[in-house]
Each structure stands twice: as structure tokens, then as C-alpha cells.
Design a protein around this motif. Structure first.
Motif, short mmCIF file in Angstrom:
data_model
loop_
_atom_site.label_atom_id
_atom_site.label_comp_id
_atom_site.label_asym_id
_atom_site.label_seq_id
_atom_site.Cartn_x
_atom_site.Cartn_y
_atom_site.Cartn_z
N ALA A 141 68.09 -0.45 36.91
CA ALA A 141 68.04 0.90 37.50
C ALA A 141 66.67 1.53 37.25
O ALA A 141 66.13 1.44 36.15
CB ALA A 141 69.14 1.78 36.91
N GLU A 142 66.12 2.14 38.27
CA GLU A 142 64.84 2.86 38.14
C GLU A 142 65.15 4.23 37.56
O GLU A 142 65.51 5.17 38.28
CB GLU A 142 64.18 3.02 39.52
CG GLU A 142 63.62 1.74 40.07
CD GLU A 142 62.31 1.33 39.39
OE1 GLU A 142 61.79 2.11 38.58
OE2 GLU A 142 61.85 0.21 39.66
N ALA A 143 65.06 4.33 36.26
CA ALA A 143 65.40 5.60 35.61
C ALA A 143 64.56 5.75 34.38
O ALA A 143 64.23 4.77 33.71
CB ALA A 143 66.89 5.61 35.24
N ALA A 144 64.23 7.00 34.06
CA ALA A 144 63.49 7.25 32.82
C ALA A 144 64.42 7.21 31.62
O ALA A 144 63.98 6.95 30.51
CB ALA A 144 62.79 8.60 32.91
N ARG A 145 65.70 7.48 31.84
CA ARG A 145 66.65 7.52 30.74
C ARG A 145 67.91 6.74 31.09
O ARG A 145 68.51 6.98 32.14
CB ARG A 145 67.03 8.97 30.41
CG ARG A 145 65.87 9.84 29.94
CD ARG A 145 65.38 9.41 28.57
NE ARG A 145 64.26 10.22 28.10
CZ ARG A 145 62.97 9.90 28.29
NH1 ARG A 145 62.65 8.81 28.96
NH2 ARG A 145 62.02 10.68 27.81
N ARG A 146 68.29 5.84 30.20
CA ARG A 146 69.51 5.07 30.39
C ARG A 146 70.40 5.24 29.17
O ARG A 146 69.90 5.45 28.07
CB ARG A 146 69.21 3.57 30.56
CG ARG A 146 68.33 3.24 31.73
CD ARG A 146 68.29 1.73 31.94
NE ARG A 146 67.24 1.39 32.88
CZ ARG A 146 65.98 1.15 32.53
NH1 ARG A 146 65.64 1.18 31.27
NH2 ARG A 146 65.08 0.85 33.44
N TRP A 147 71.69 5.08 29.37
CA TRP A 147 72.60 5.18 28.23
C TRP A 147 73.78 4.25 28.42
O TRP A 147 74.03 3.75 29.54
CB TRP A 147 73.04 6.61 27.99
CG TRP A 147 73.94 7.21 29.04
CD1 TRP A 147 73.65 7.41 30.37
CD2 TRP A 147 75.27 7.69 28.85
NE1 TRP A 147 74.72 8.01 30.99
CE2 TRP A 147 75.72 8.18 30.08
CE3 TRP A 147 76.12 7.76 27.75
CZ2 TRP A 147 76.99 8.74 30.26
CZ3 TRP A 147 77.39 8.32 27.92
CH2 TRP A 147 77.80 8.81 29.16
N VAL A 148 74.48 4.00 27.31
CA VAL A 148 75.65 3.12 27.34
C VAL A 148 76.79 3.83 26.62
O VAL A 148 76.59 4.43 25.57
CB VAL A 148 75.36 1.79 26.60
CG1 VAL A 148 76.60 0.89 26.63
CG2 VAL A 148 74.19 1.06 27.24
N ALA A 149 77.98 3.78 27.22
CA ALA A 149 79.18 4.26 26.53
C ALA A 149 80.01 3.03 26.17
O ALA A 149 80.49 2.33 27.08
CB ALA A 149 79.98 5.20 27.43
N VAL A 150 80.13 2.75 24.90
CA VAL A 150 80.99 1.65 24.45
C VAL A 150 82.36 2.28 24.21
O VAL A 150 82.67 2.77 23.14
CB VAL A 150 80.43 0.99 23.18
CG1 VAL A 150 81.33 -0.16 22.74
CG2 VAL A 150 79.01 0.50 23.42
N GLU A 151 83.14 2.30 25.29
CA GLU A 151 84.36 3.11 25.27
C GLU A 151 85.28 2.72 26.43
O GLU A 151 84.78 2.64 27.56
CB GLU A 151 83.96 4.59 25.40
CG GLU A 151 85.04 5.53 25.05
CD GLU A 151 84.58 6.99 25.20
OE1 GLU A 151 85.21 7.84 24.59
OE2 GLU A 151 83.62 7.26 25.95
#
Ligand code: SF4
Length: 305
Positions: A184-194
Motif C-alpha cells: 500500500a502506498e501510505a505514509a502510515r501502516r498499522w496491524v491489528a492482531v485481533e
């Protein structure tokens, strides 16, 4: 009036999409479907009516496959004056196949322009999100977004107040979905381990390590000297399953993930979950070392609403 089921790391819900379909074992006790089922019985018809037909009447929390998206709610965040941490479509999935591209463009236009908020987009369809993000373009002069032909490249990635993420429930889904998210072209990425259904090792994913070699250019891989590291992810959320049929998780899995995030300098937020071996009881006494609720810098001023 809209239904609110805002995850604890956010302060507002933007319910632009309602409804979803299961895509993996993490969906078995879908929290969103249970909430929609409950909201469908709300005495206020403004809350109950939009939920009609999204879940089956006889089984709590079972999606029918109907997905609604609301053009009328697209500008909601632009009218919120105070900064908020916004959960994007927490009662559905913004990148569900039923959501049309034109709607996504308008949703990202709102996010782009409402820069006082931090937006948290979470999907189990990271491939579609990556492809979509790679075709989004920004017109800086008009402060607007538009979509180039498929395969077009943006000249700016998504702004740092837009966090794009995927949720994973175990190592197999992490290995499937995270490589897609990284595209993904994004400045910020995140992950939810849920909901966390097993140990998840993100060590190889959290940091990008490279060295600039003036002869060979950028070199990646195992580098021991002159190393430059960049976080690939800017936020990790973790939580066990909740509700009457919650599957237990092991706090050792959470500790291991927390330690990986610490080592990589990535903010970590633990949401609790079902207490192992006690079924539906919430983890009411979180071990002190797991009371960790860190936010990324760009999201710290989202006021409580
Ligand atoms: S993708 Fe998310 S919202 Fe959709 S069924 Fe799975 S857990 Fe529920």
C-alpha cells in the motif's frame, strides 16, 4: 444519529459502510456483526433501520452478505471540529468487494482533507486496498484526490494522518495479509492482531533495514554495519476475543508481540480479551506489564468525545 461502537484506541466511529462477509477464522465471532445485530433491536428507528437485513434474525452476529454504504455520511468528519481518532467503518469493511471504487475515492477525499483527525482504516482485504492506494493521486493545488488508471503511481503517498491497516488472527493470516499491506502506498501502516488466536511473530516485518552504498545503491537484507532502519508499521494493536463464545488466548503471545514492538520502536496497544480458561470473562486484571496503550505521534491529540 448513528450507532457507535468505537474501539478503545479511537474516539469516534465513522460508519460509512455497514455489513460484511467472513473471510477467515478471525471472523467466526465477528464483534461488528454482533453489534449490528444488537443495534437492529434499538428502540430508536434512526439506529435500528440502517441495520435491517445485515445480519440473520435467528443467529446472533451472522452476516447475511448485504453491505450498505452511505454517501450521506461521507462528509461527517469534516464537520467534527475537535480532532478525533476515527475508526473507519468499524461495523463493516471499507474494502469489501461490494463497496464501489467511486465511494472509496470520496471516502479518501474526506480523509485527505480532514487532516485534523487521525483515521484508522482496517481491512481484511489488503490486496484491494494496496491496489486502490497505488492508483490514487493527489492534486496538491486543488487539495483533492483522484484516481489514475490502474497501475498509475501517486506522486504522494497517503498523508500521515491516514493509517491503513489489516487485521490478522494468527501467523498464517499475518503471512498472507501483511505482504499485501506493505504494497500500500501510505505514509502510515498499522496491524491489528485481533482476535489473537495464536502467536504472531512480526519481527521480520516491523522494520525495514537497509544501507545506502554509493556504488551499488540501496542494499537491503542482512546488514551489520552502517544500518539505516525505518519502521514499516507505525502502530500495532492486539486483543483477545471477547463475548460468550470467546476463544482463549495466551498472555505469553501478547508479551512476545509487545517485546517485538518495543525492540522496533513501534507503538503498541493492548486491548485485553477473554481470560484464558475462564470463557467469557473479560481479562479484568490485566497483568501490570501488559497495561500498554501507546499511540502513534500523529494520533495523540484525538480528544475523547
Ligand atoms: S472482515 Fe471484520 S467485519 Fe468482516 S466478518 Fe471478518 S471480522 Fe467481521
Amino acid at each position: 444519529v448513528t450507532a457507535r461502537r468505537t474501539p478503545d484506541y479511537t474516539t469516534a466511529s465513522w460508519n460509512v459502510v455497514l455489513g460484511c462477509s467472513p473471510v477467515g477464522p478471525g471472523c467466526d465471532n465477528c464483534v461488528g456483526a454482533n453489534a449490528v445485530h444488537r443495534f437492529g433491536r434499538h428502540p430508536d428507528p434512526r439506529i435500528a433501520v440502517p441495520m435491517a437485513g445485515l445480519t440473520t434474525p435467528e443467529r446472533r452476529g451472522t452476516w447475511t452478505g448485504k453491505v450498505s454504504h452511505y454517501w450521506s455520511r461521507l462528509d461527517e468528519p469534516t464537520r467534527w471540529v475537535k480532532p478525533r481518532r476515527v475508526a473507519v467503518a468499524p461495523l463493516g469493511d471499507l474494502f469489501h468487494e461490494a463497496v464501489e471504487d467511486a465511494f472509496l475515492i470520496d471516502a479518501f477525499r474526506t480523509m485527505h482533507q480532514a487532516g485534523r483527525h487521525a483515521f484508522f482504516v482496517l481491512t481484511k482485504h489488503p490486496r484491494r486496498m494496496a491496489e486502490f492506494s497505488r492508483s490514487l493521486c493527489f492534486d496538491e493545488r486543488a487539495d483533492d484526490v483522484y484516481r489514475a488508471g490502474v497501475g498509475g503511481r501517486p506522486y504522494l503517498p497517503l498523508a500521515p494522518h491516514v493509517f491503513v491497516g489489516t487485521s490478522v488472527e494468527d501467523q498464517q493470516r499475518a503471512d498472507e495479509r501483511i505482504p499485501e499491506l506493505l504494497r500500500a502506498e501510505a505514509a502510515r501502516r498499522w496491524v491489528a492482531v485481533e482476535p489473537m488466536l495464536g502467536p504472531v511473530d512480526l519481527r521480520d516485518r516491523l522494520i525495514d533495514a537497509y544501507r545506502w552504498d554509493f556504488l551499488a545503491g540501496e542494499r537491503r537484507g542482512t546488514i551489520t554495519r552502517d544500518i539505516v532502519t525505518e519502521p514499516r508499521f507505525h502502530f500495532v494493536v492486539c486483543g483477545g476475543e471477547t463475548g460468550p463464545s470467546a476463544r482463549p488466548f495466551d498472555v505469553a503471545w501478547v508479551r512476545a508481540l509487545r517485546d517485538q514492538c518495543r525492540a522496533a520502536g513501534v507503538p503498541f496497544w493492548f486491548r485485553g480479551g477473554a481470560r484464558p480458561a475462564r470463557g467469557s470473562v473479560l481479562l479484568d486484571a490485566v497483568p501490570a506489564d501488559l497495561v500498554v496503550q501507546e499511540l502513534p505521534l500523529e494520533a495523540r491529540d484525538g480528544t475523547q468525545v
